[in-house]
Design a protein around this motif. Structure first.
Motif, mmCIF file in Angstrom:
data_model
loop_
_atom_site.group_PDB
_atom_site.id
_atom_site.type_symbol
_atom_site.label_atom_id
_atom_site.label_comp_id
_atom_site.label_asym_id
_atom_site.label_seq_id
_atom_site.Cartn_x
_atom_site.Cartn_y
_atom_site.Cartn_z
ATOM 1 N N UNK A 159 -4.253 -6.553 -0.150
ATOM 2 C CA UNK A 159 -3.966 -5.867 1.109
ATOM 3 C C UNK A 159 -3.156 -4.602 0.868
ATOM 4 N N UNK A 160 -2.187 -4.688 -0.026
ATOM 5 C CA UNK A 160 -1.339 -3.535 -0.315
ATOM 6 C C UNK A 160 -2.147 -2.408 -0.946
ATOM 7 N N UNK A 161 -3.020 -2.750 -1.876
ATOM 8 C CA UNK A 161 -3.879 -1.762 -2.515
ATOM 9 C C UNK A 161 -4.774 -1.070 -1.481
ATOM 10 N N UNK A 162 -5.396 -1.854 -0.602
ATOM 11 C CA UNK A 162 -6.279 -1.298 0.419
ATOM 12 C C UNK A 162 -5.510 -0.410 1.392
ATOM 13 N N UNK A 163 -4.312 -0.851 1.776
ATOM 14 C CA UNK A 163 -3.522 -0.063 2.714
ATOM 15 C C UNK A 163 -3.096 1.258 2.087
ATOM 16 N N UNK A 164 -2.693 1.218 0.812
ATOM 17 C CA UNK A 164 -2.269 2.450 0.151
ATOM 18 C C UNK A 164 -3.428 3.439 0.044
ATOM 19 N N UNK A 165 -4.612 2.952 -0.322
ATOM 20 C CA UNK A 165 -5.794 3.812 -0.374
ATOM 21 C C UNK A 165 -6.049 4.436 0.990
ATOM 22 N N UNK A 166 -5.967 3.608 2.019
ATOM 23 C CA UNK A 166 -6.216 4.098 3.379
ATOM 24 C C UNK A 166 -5.210 5.175 3.774
ATOM 25 N N UNK A 167 -3.937 4.959 3.468
ATOM 26 C CA UNK A 167 -2.905 5.901 3.874
ATOM 27 C C UNK A 167 -3.074 7.268 3.220
ATOM 28 N N UNK A 168 -3.676 7.302 2.028
ATOM 29 C CA UNK A 168 -3.816 8.566 1.305
ATOM 30 C C UNK A 168 -5.205 9.197 1.431
ATOM 31 N N UNK A 169 -6.152 8.498 2.040
ATOM 32 C CA UNK A 169 -7.494 9.070 2.194
ATOM 33 C C UNK A 169 -7.876 9.296 3.655
ATOM 34 N N UNK A 170 -7.239 8.599 4.565
ATOM 35 C CA UNK A 170 -7.522 8.768 5.992
ATOM 36 C C UNK A 170 -6.620 9.863 6.550
ATOM 37 N N UNK A 171 -7.223 10.872 7.156
ATOM 38 C CA UNK A 171 -6.466 12.049 7.588
ATOM 39 C C UNK A 171 -5.341 11.723 8.570
ATOM 40 N N UNK A 172 -5.607 11.020 9.684
ATOM 41 C CA UNK A 172 -4.510 10.705 10.615
ATOM 42 C C UNK A 172 -3.421 9.845 9.965
ATOM 43 N N UNK A 173 -3.825 8.902 9.117
ATOM 44 C CA UNK A 173 -2.838 8.024 8.477
ATOM 45 C C UNK A 173 -1.954 8.791 7.506
ATOM 46 N N UNK A 174 -2.524 9.777 6.816
ATOM 47 C CA UNK A 174 -1.739 10.534 5.843
ATOM 48 C C UNK A 174 -0.637 11.342 6.517
ATOM 49 N N UNK A 175 -0.761 11.578 7.817
ATOM 50 C CA UNK A 175 0.303 12.281 8.528
ATOM 51 C C UNK A 175 1.616 11.504 8.461
ATOM 52 N N UNK A 176 1.527 10.157 8.457
ATOM 53 C CA UNK A 176 2.734 9.343 8.303
ATOM 54 C C UNK A 176 3.373 9.581 6.930
ATOM 55 N N UNK A 177 2.526 9.677 5.902
ATOM 56 C CA UNK A 177 3.019 9.888 4.540
ATOM 57 C C UNK A 177 3.684 11.260 4.424
ATOM 58 N N UNK A 178 3.058 12.266 5.015
ATOM 59 C CA UNK A 178 3.634 13.612 4.971
ATOM 60 C C UNK A 178 4.981 13.657 5.671
ATOM 61 N N UNK A 179 5.066 12.999 6.815
ATOM 62 C CA UNK A 179 6.346 12.969 7.524
ATOM 63 C C UNK A 179 7.417 12.299 6.679
ATOM 64 N N UNK A 180 7.082 11.177 6.061
ATOM 65 C CA UNK A 180 8.048 10.432 5.248
ATOM 66 C C UNK A 180 8.603 11.290 4.118
#
Length: 203
Positions: free
Chosen positions: A160-181
């Protein structure tokens, strides 16, 4: 839903230091040590993917996935800009927070318990270490991913962690959370993030 470790996120956003743990200092395991690379080169791309995934289904201490070169390149590029992120692992009615520490030059990502990292980044043990292997990127258009687990992480949690990390860095809206962090920590709302991605982590 409550954090079992306490978030501790606000004190870290935008301030994460590189953690030179023993796992960081060790080199990535060569693909040749995991599979017979030359034999796989004789197979069709779909068959290589099937073999890789089947190989990891039988492992108690590792998980595997397969990406496209475009996905892997995007992850690498974004990891250089935003190398850290906090991800929850849901357990029962609560969750524990793990901090991702990307090492793009080594094609690796280390996940440590946030509380361990807060105490001492240099000694925080890795609970999961992801590695990318691009040996088949040019001729088969696939990039292999492997996750080495600690003995305290369940395989389902690692997957689950691997899938979530991939999603956070490849999905455009999700990556906005990473950029903010990483880049705009004053805009990062941890509670809103958890609410938005609780269902995704539980899939």
């Amino acid at each position: 839903m409550r954090s079992l470790l306490g978030s501790g996120v606000r004190a870290l956003t935008g301030k994460c230091a590189r953690a030179y743990t023993p796992e960081v200092l060790q080199s990535r395991i060569p693909l040749e040590s995991l599979v017979k690379v030359e034999l796989l080169r004789q197979e069709e791309p779909q068959r290589v993917k099937e073999i890789w995934l089947e190989h990891h289904k039988s492992k108690d201490d590792a998980v595997g996935d397969v990406l496209t070169p475009a996905e892997a390149d995007l992850i690498q590029e974004r990891s250089r800009r935003a190398p850290h992120f906090v991800l929850p692992v849901f357990r029962g009615e609560g969750f524990v927070n793990l901090l991702a520490n990307a090492l793009p030059g080594e094609q690796r990502v280390l996940f440590s318990h946030l509380e361990d990292y807060k105490l001492n980044p240099a000694t925080a043990p890795s609970q999961l270490t992801l590695a990318l292997y691009d040996e088949f990127a040019l001729d088969k258009n696939i990039v292999l991913m492997r996750g080495e687990m600690s003995n305290v992480m369940l395989k389902k949690e690692a997957h689950q962690l691997m899938k979530l990390w991939i999603h956070m860095y490849t999905d455009e809206p999700s990556f906005e959370w990473v950029e903010k962090f990483n880049l705009r920590p004053q805009e990062f709302d941890f509670n809103a993030y958890i609410k938005a991605f609780e269902s995704l982590q539980k899939e």
